[in-house]
Design a protein around this motif. Structure first.
Motif, short mmCIF file in Angstrom:
data_model
loop_
_atom_site.label_atom_id
_atom_site.label_comp_id
_atom_site.label_asym_id
_atom_site.label_seq_id
_atom_site.Cartn_x
_atom_site.Cartn_y
_atom_site.Cartn_z
N PRO A 1 20.67 -17.47 25.01
CA PRO A 1 19.65 -16.49 24.62
C PRO A 1 18.42 -17.20 24.05
CG PRO A 1 21.82 -15.85 23.80
CD PRO A 1 21.95 -17.25 24.33
N ALA A 2 17.28 -16.55 24.14
CA ALA A 2 16.01 -17.16 23.73
C ALA A 2 16.03 -17.63 22.28
CB ALA A 2 14.86 -16.18 23.95
N GLY A 3 16.60 -16.82 21.41
CA GLY A 3 16.64 -17.21 20.00
C GLY A 3 17.46 -18.46 19.78
N ASP A 4 18.60 -18.55 20.45
CA ASP A 4 19.44 -19.74 20.33
C ASP A 4 18.73 -20.96 20.89
OD1 ASP A 4 21.31 -18.06 19.24
OD2 ASP A 4 22.68 -18.12 20.96
N LYS A 5 18.01 -20.76 21.98
CA LYS A 5 17.25 -21.88 22.56
C LYS A 5 16.21 -22.40 21.58
CE LYS A 5 17.41 -20.49 27.46
NZ LYS A 5 16.56 -20.13 28.63
N LEU A 6 15.45 -21.49 21.00
CA LEU A 6 14.40 -21.93 20.07
C LEU A 6 14.99 -22.66 18.88
CD1 LEU A 6 11.67 -19.14 19.77
CD2 LEU A 6 11.39 -21.50 20.55
N GLU A 7 16.07 -22.13 18.33
CA GLU A 7 16.71 -22.79 17.20
C GLU A 7 17.14 -24.21 17.58
OE1 GLU A 7 20.34 -22.07 13.99
OE2 GLU A 7 20.33 -20.98 15.88
N GLN B 1 6.89 -22.34 24.29
CA GLN B 1 6.19 -21.13 24.72
C GLN B 1 6.95 -20.44 25.85
OE1 GLN B 1 1.86 -21.23 25.16
NE2 GLN B 1 2.10 -20.22 27.13
N ARG B 2 7.53 -21.23 26.74
CA ARG B 2 8.33 -20.64 27.82
C ARG B 2 9.46 -19.79 27.26
NH1 ARG B 2 11.29 -23.30 31.98
NH2 ARG B 2 11.53 -25.25 30.83
N VAL B 3 10.08 -20.31 26.20
CA VAL B 3 11.22 -19.58 25.62
C VAL B 3 10.73 -18.34 24.87
CG1 VAL B 3 13.14 -19.74 24.01
CG2 VAL B 3 12.60 -21.68 25.48
N VAL B 4 9.60 -18.46 24.19
CA VAL B 4 9.03 -17.28 23.52
C VAL B 4 8.73 -16.19 24.54
CG1 VAL B 4 6.98 -16.43 22.31
CG2 VAL B 4 8.13 -18.49 21.50
N GLU B 5 8.12 -16.57 25.63
CA GLU B 5 7.79 -15.59 26.67
C GLU B 5 9.06 -14.98 27.27
OE1 GLU B 5 5.39 -17.98 29.22
OE2 GLU B 5 3.55 -17.64 28.05
#
Length: 207
Positions: free
Chosen positions: A86-92, A139-143
């Motif tokens: 998931p995006a949140g896990d990726k960003l972390e 930014q890719r993950v945020v999007e």
């Protein structure tokens, strides 16, 4: 034997690797300001003219030294962004990857870490490219998070500003250098706390 041809059977990649190896050793021993192309060439067993065939200047040589240890970090970020989490896990994961990689380099190889700081302070290409790549992958993950509905904060610029403002102390090399005397484990724990707070804000859409 002519120094320019010490390794006549060596390919360009092996010669370049030898130059980089010796240059790293000189930076660690003498510091970037005192390391010279002439000195590197001498210890690499070649003429300084041969070094210039691979690196047109001391600046380009030092740029490649920094780029060589930054590339694996960029690769890990790209792989995380491409992954199924998931995006949140990726960003972390990505933010902690940057924090731990910089901190490890600061501790194990301070001379080369200082070379990156100098590149940042002088806005050199290697620093600009690295910063752009780090920001691009995040930014890719945020999007992705916005598109999937995982993030309620739908303004990409605000989301990116939130992430980098919150994590600045823990992912900016100059800020990390200021905290060099802080114990690594507690600092990483503080980073995790701040990242969790930022991600919670992204998910609910407000602070």
């Amino acid at each position: 034997m002519d120094r320019a041809d010490v390794r006549p059977n060596s390919g360009p990649e092996s010669v370049e690797a030898r130059i980089l190896e010796v240059a790293r050793a000189h930076i660690r021993k003498f510091g970037a300001a005192r390391a010279t192309i002439v000195g590197v060439a001498h210890d690499a067993g070649m003429t300084h003219a041969n070094v210039y065939r691979y690196f047109p200047s001391k600046a380009t040589l030092f740029e490649e030294i920094s780029a060589s240890w930054l590339r694996p970090i960029e690769t890990r970020l790209r792989e995380a962004a491409d992954g199924p989490a998931p995006a949140g896990d990726k960003l972390e994961s990505m933010l902690m990857t940057v924090h731990r990689a910089y901190r490890q380099k600061l501790e194990s190889d301070p001379a080369l870490f200082d070379l990156l700081i100098e590149a940042l302070e002088k806005e050199r290409p290697v620093a600009r490219r690295h910063r752009a790549r780090v920001q691009s992958e995040m930014q890719r993950v945020v999007e992705e998070g916005i598109a999937s509905g995982a993030f309620a904060m739908t303004d990409r610029r605000r989301a990116m500003a939130l992430i980098f403002d919150a994590a600045h102390r823990f992912i900016h090399p100059i800020a990390l250098k200021l905290d060099k005397d802080a114990a690594a484990a507690p600092l990483a724990a503080r980073c995790e706390t701040v990242v969790a707070m930022a991600l919670r804000t992204l998910r609910i859409g407000r602070a």
